[in-house]
Design an enzyme around this catalytic site. Structure first.
Site, mmCIF file in Angstrom:
data_model
loop_
_atom_site.group_PDB
_atom_site.id
_atom_site.type_symbol
_atom_site.label_atom_id
_atom_site.label_comp_id
_atom_site.label_asym_id
_atom_site.label_seq_id
_atom_site.Cartn_x
_atom_site.Cartn_y
_atom_site.Cartn_z
ATOM 1 C CE LYS A 21 -5.856 -12.712 -36.075
ATOM 2 N NZ LYS A 21 -4.647 -11.864 -36.065
ATOM 3 N N GLY B 215 -2.309 -5.915 -29.681
ATOM 4 C CA GLY B 215 -1.177 -6.778 -30.042
ATOM 5 C C GLY B 215 -1.443 -8.264 -29.892
ATOM 6 C CB THR B 216 -4.467 -10.316 -29.051
ATOM 7 O OG1 THR B 216 -5.289 -9.459 -29.836
ATOM 8 C CG2 THR B 216 -4.692 -10.062 -27.587
ATOM 9 N N GLY B 217 -3.068 -10.168 -31.891
ATOM 10 C CA GLY B 217 -2.920 -10.830 -33.194
ATOM 11 C C GLY B 217 -1.453 -11.073 -33.530
ATOM 12 C CB CYS B 218 1.549 -8.870 -33.334
ATOM 13 S SG CYS B 218 0.826 -7.452 -34.156
HETATM 14 N N1 LIG Z 1 -10.614 -10.650 -24.657
HETATM 15 C C1 LIG Z 1 -10.063 -11.776 -25.099
HETATM 16 N N2 LIG Z 1 -10.038 -12.878 -24.325
HETATM 17 C C2 LIG Z 1 -9.457 -14.029 -24.751
HETATM 18 N N3 LIG Z 1 -8.885 -14.158 -25.946
HETATM 19 C C3 LIG Z 1 -8.882 -13.090 -26.769
HETATM 20 C C4 LIG Z 1 -9.455 -11.840 -26.398
HETATM 21 N N4 LIG Z 1 -9.294 -10.948 -27.418
HETATM 22 C C5 LIG Z 1 -8.619 -11.613 -28.384
HETATM 23 N N5 LIG Z 1 -8.387 -12.906 -28.006
HETATM 24 C C6 LIG Z 1 -7.679 -13.930 -28.762
HETATM 25 O O1 LIG Z 1 -6.465 -13.320 -29.202
HETATM 26 C C7 LIG Z 1 -6.090 -13.829 -30.460
HETATM 27 C C8 LIG Z 1 -5.920 -12.672 -31.444
HETATM 28 O O2 LIG Z 1 -7.190 -12.330 -31.958
HETATM 29 P P1 LIG Z 1 -7.677 -10.896 -32.409
HETATM 30 O O3 LIG Z 1 -8.940 -11.118 -33.148
HETATM 31 O O4 LIG Z 1 -7.718 -9.983 -31.246
HETATM 32 O O5 LIG Z 1 -6.487 -10.474 -33.376
HETATM 33 P P2 LIG Z 1 -6.133 -9.038 -33.986
HETATM 34 O O6 LIG Z 1 -7.354 -8.232 -34.112
HETATM 35 O O7 LIG Z 1 -5.328 -9.310 -35.171
HETATM 36 O O8 LIG Z 1 -5.213 -8.418 -32.833
HETATM 37 P P3 LIG Z 1 -4.377 -7.033 -32.858
HETATM 38 O O9 LIG Z 1 -4.762 -6.309 -34.085
HETATM 39 O O10 LIG Z 1 -4.765 -6.331 -31.598
HETATM 40 O O11 LIG Z 1 -2.949 -7.441 -32.829
HETATM 41 C C9 LIG Z 1 -7.193 -14.810 -30.853
HETATM 42 O O12 LIG Z 1 -6.804 -16.113 -30.492
HETATM 43 C C10 LIG Z 1 -8.376 -14.361 -30.025
HETATM 44 O O13 LIG Z 1 -9.309 -15.393 -29.806
HETATM 45 C C1 LIG Z 2 3.195 -1.999 -36.243
HETATM 46 C C2 LIG Z 2 1.916 -2.701 -36.003
HETATM 47 N N1 LIG Z 2 1.754 -3.952 -36.502
HETATM 48 C C3 LIG Z 2 0.594 -4.614 -36.293
HETATM 49 C C4 LIG Z 2 -0.435 -4.033 -35.577
HETATM 50 C C5 LIG Z 2 -1.722 -4.780 -35.372
HETATM 51 O O1 LIG Z 2 -1.994 -4.992 -34.078
HETATM 52 C C6 LIG Z 2 -0.228 -2.750 -35.053
HETATM 53 N N2 LIG Z 2 -1.173 -2.130 -34.318
HETATM 54 N N3 LIG Z 2 0.957 -2.111 -35.277
HETATM 55 MG MG LIG Z 3 -8.107 -7.372 -32.076
#
Ligand SMILES: Nc1ncnc2c1ncn2[C@@H]1O[C@H](COP(=O)(O)OP(=O)(O)OP(=O)(O)O)[C@@H](O)[C@H]1O
Ligand SMILES: Cc1ncc(CO)c(N)n1
Ligand SMILES: [Mg+2]
Length: 570
Positions: free
Chosen positions: A249, A284-287
């Site tokens: 991602k 929370g985008t990743g979750c």
């Molecule tokens: N500002 C943004 N605009 C559009 N898409 C985004 C943006 N930020 C993240 N994304 C998308 O959100 C999804 C999650 O990616 P990200 O790299 O943020 O995950 P993450 O770091 O594991 O998230 P988190 O730790 O906040 O839960 C991906 O599909 C990414 O492309």
């Molecule tokens: C509990 C928990 N799981 C996953 C993430 C990653 O976004 C977070 N910040 N907190």
């Molecule tokens: Mg992120």
């Protein structure tokens, strides 16, 4: 027919994949179906279990499915998330629940850790003991039919092993691994000791793994990842660790770049690119992305389309929530259900439909507005100022695009005055402009269908001429009925007039509040209201307000007259 084994049915079902969509049929779906498109069973896919085919695994477990005898039961697609709780509810278990709810999938939860967390960072972590994680897993998996397991924060290798054991005992169709390590605030959620657990245990079992840039780098021993090309190489190297598919991602790429994710299925690379939404609300985008992938897989989607849908969902949710403000930290949560935005503009209706709003009901008319060279918004403003208590836009000849723009402006005007705004007939326009509801005729969209489309809060009115139609409107979940034409009118051609008698009969029989319509104005409004039937709440007026030069003056006159009529309850 009673029960038969899963593998017996599998071969027959595989040739009809559509019949297996849980949403399109009441058929009970065999556990493990869908591998041809999804990914293969957890253990068929695992390097450690490669000799065990999907079907034999199912047979070994003696899993039975109910056949068509039992087709009254609906199986809901089910995701189990094994993750940490986020007290701020932007990420973790809370994000997973919201994402699954938004995507129409049931979500059960096994909690691995409780975090004290907000938009500033992580203030504390309490790890759930391994045996209690095992107990939660057993409770869910031994009882419920889980389609897909999604993992998030796994704070110890012991917990990873517990998951392995549980999934051996209770196989599922797919495993989505979000290898959570560090929160975006920089706080550690799972230390480097977890890397061995990921590399040796979880990744080889995973149907997809979804690292962000930092996590991909950590899995690969700390390599620098900065460009899209770096992400491609990382996806390939992580794929070598055993997962069927890898999604690296790019949320954390430089802010000037698009949001690019790299998907690799072992053969092909796909660059999934969307514009970067400018917002602080990305916690929370990743979750959410991983849960949404799991949800789509649970519905029977292929891996690539699950990933595409998930990415589009996150993008839409971010765009929708870009301006909301929750918490004072650097990274806020977003709105999974697309509802909170209403609150920012203070634009939701504070209470349910109030029948007394039908008192003086103004219905606009496109031809009259044209005739008097008046915009819809000017017509609405004048009617409200004159005392209209509810407004309906009935713009039969307007182009959809123009109508929508005008409707949006009217919604703003009405909201600022606390007056409900309804749209005639056009459910799509009502939804698009977030009007308070719709008014439908007997040949328009049926009220029960409109209710399904609009949800429980919106106001729905139905035109009725007979007690039977009034009864049906009530059955269909309408909020009020419009009864008429009471008097002859030229706003509706070939419209049968029901007269005061017809209005009285319908009002007496109606369980819903009634507004009278058709040829009503200053000269006859009093006789209508003097019918004195308690359900009759007011009059709806077109020409008497809008086929006049001065809408404001006409509305005022009618309002004053209605106020003087003794039967009204105001
Ligand atoms: N500002 C943004 N605009 C559009 N898409 C985004 C943006 N930020 C993240 N994304 C998308 O959100 C999804 C999650 O990616 P990200 O790299 O943020 O995950 P993450 O770091 O594991 O998230 P988190 O730790 O906040 O839960 C991906 O599909 C990414 O492309
Ligand atoms: C509990 C928990 N799981 C996953 C993430 C990653 O976004 C977070 N910040 N907190
Ligand atoms: Mg992120």
């Amino acid at each position: 027919m009673g029960y038969c084994s899963c593998s017996q049915l599998l071969s027959s079902l595989i040739s009809f994949p559509k019949s297996c969509s849980p949403l399109s049929t009441t058929q009970v779906i065999p556990k493990g179906f869908g591998q041809s498109r999804v990914s293969g069973s957890l253990f068929a896919n695992s390097r450690m279990q490669q000799t065990m085919s999907f079907a034999t695994m199912q047979e070994d477990k003696g899993l039975l499915m109910k056949t068509s005898d039992d087709n009254s039961k609906l199986r809901i697609p089910h995701v189990l998330t094994v993750a940490g709780s986020d007290s701020g509810a932007g990420a973790g278990i809370q994000a997973d629940l919201k994402a699954c709810a938004a995507r129409g999938v049931y979500c059960s939860t096994v909690i691995t850790a409780v975090t004290a967390q907000n938009t500033v960072g992580v203030q504390g972590v309490d790890i759930v003991p391994e045996d209690f994680v095992a107990e939660q897993l057993k409770s869910v998996l031994s009882d419920m039919h889980v389609d897909v397991v999604k993992t998030g924060m796994l704070p110890s290798v012991g917990i990873v092993k517990v998951i392995l054991q549980s999934l051996k005992q209770f196989p599922v169709r797919a495993l989505v691994v979000d290898p959570v390590m560090v929160s975006t605030s920089g706080d550690v959620l799972a230390g480097p000791s977890i890397l061995g657990g990921f590399r040796e245990v979880l990744l080889p079992m995973a149907d997809i793994v979804t690292p962000n840039l930092k996590e991909a780098s950590a899995l690969l021993g700390g390599v620098q990842l900065e460009t899209v090309n770096d992400m491609r190489s990382a996806a390939k190297s992580i794929h070598d660790m055993g997962p069927r598919n890898v999604l690296v991602k790019g949320g954390d790429l430089a802010a000037s770049l698009d949001a690019v994710d790299i998907f690799f299925d072992g053969e092909n690379f796909y660059e999934l690119r969307s514009s970067r939404i400018e917002t602080r609300n990305t916690h929370g985008t990743g979750c959410t992305l991983a849960s949404c992938i799991a949800a789509e897989l649970a519905k029977g989607s292929s891996m690539l389309s699950a990933v595409k849908v998930a990415k589009r969902y996150v993008e839409t949710a971010l765009d929708y929530s870009k301006d909301i403000a929750i918490g004072n930290g650097l990274q806020g949560p977003f709105d999974h259900l697309f509802k909170l935005k209403h609150n920012i503009h203070n634009s939701w209706r504070p209470q349910a439909f109030d029948p007394s709003d039908l008192f003086l009901y103004a219905v606009t008319d496109s031809r009259m507005n044209k005739k008097w060279d008046r915009s819809i918004t000017d017509a609405v403003k004048a009617a409200i100022e004159g005392g209209a208590t509810i407004v309906q836009l009935r713009e039969k000849d307007a182009e959809t695009r123009d109508f929508l723009e005008a409707a949006k402006a009217c919604v703003e005007i009405c909201r600022s005055h606390g007056i409900p705004l309804l749209i005639n007939d056009r459910i799509d326009v009502a939804l698009a402009c977030d009007a308070d509801g719709v008014h439908v005729g007997q040949s328009d969209m049926p009220a029960n269908v409109a209710r399904t489309l609009l949800g429980p809060e919106k106001i729905i009115g139905v035109s009725c001429k007979t007690p039977e139609q009034a009864h049906q409107a009530w059955v269909d979940g309408a909020d009020y009925i419009g009864c008429g034409g009471v008097y002859p009118t030229n706003t509706k051609e070939n419209n049968i007039t029901v007269g005061l008698e017809g209005l009285k009969a319908v009002s007496l029989s109606s369980k819903l509040p009634v507004v009278a319509i058709g040829g009503i104005g200053v000269s006859n409004a009093r006789s209508v209201m003097e019918l004195g039937v308690p359900t009759l709440k007011g009059v709806a007026v077109v020409s008497a307000l809008f086929d006049r030069e001065l809408v404001l003056t006409e509305t005022r006159k009618l309002h004053a007259l209605l106020k003087e009529t003794p039967t009204h309850s105001n």
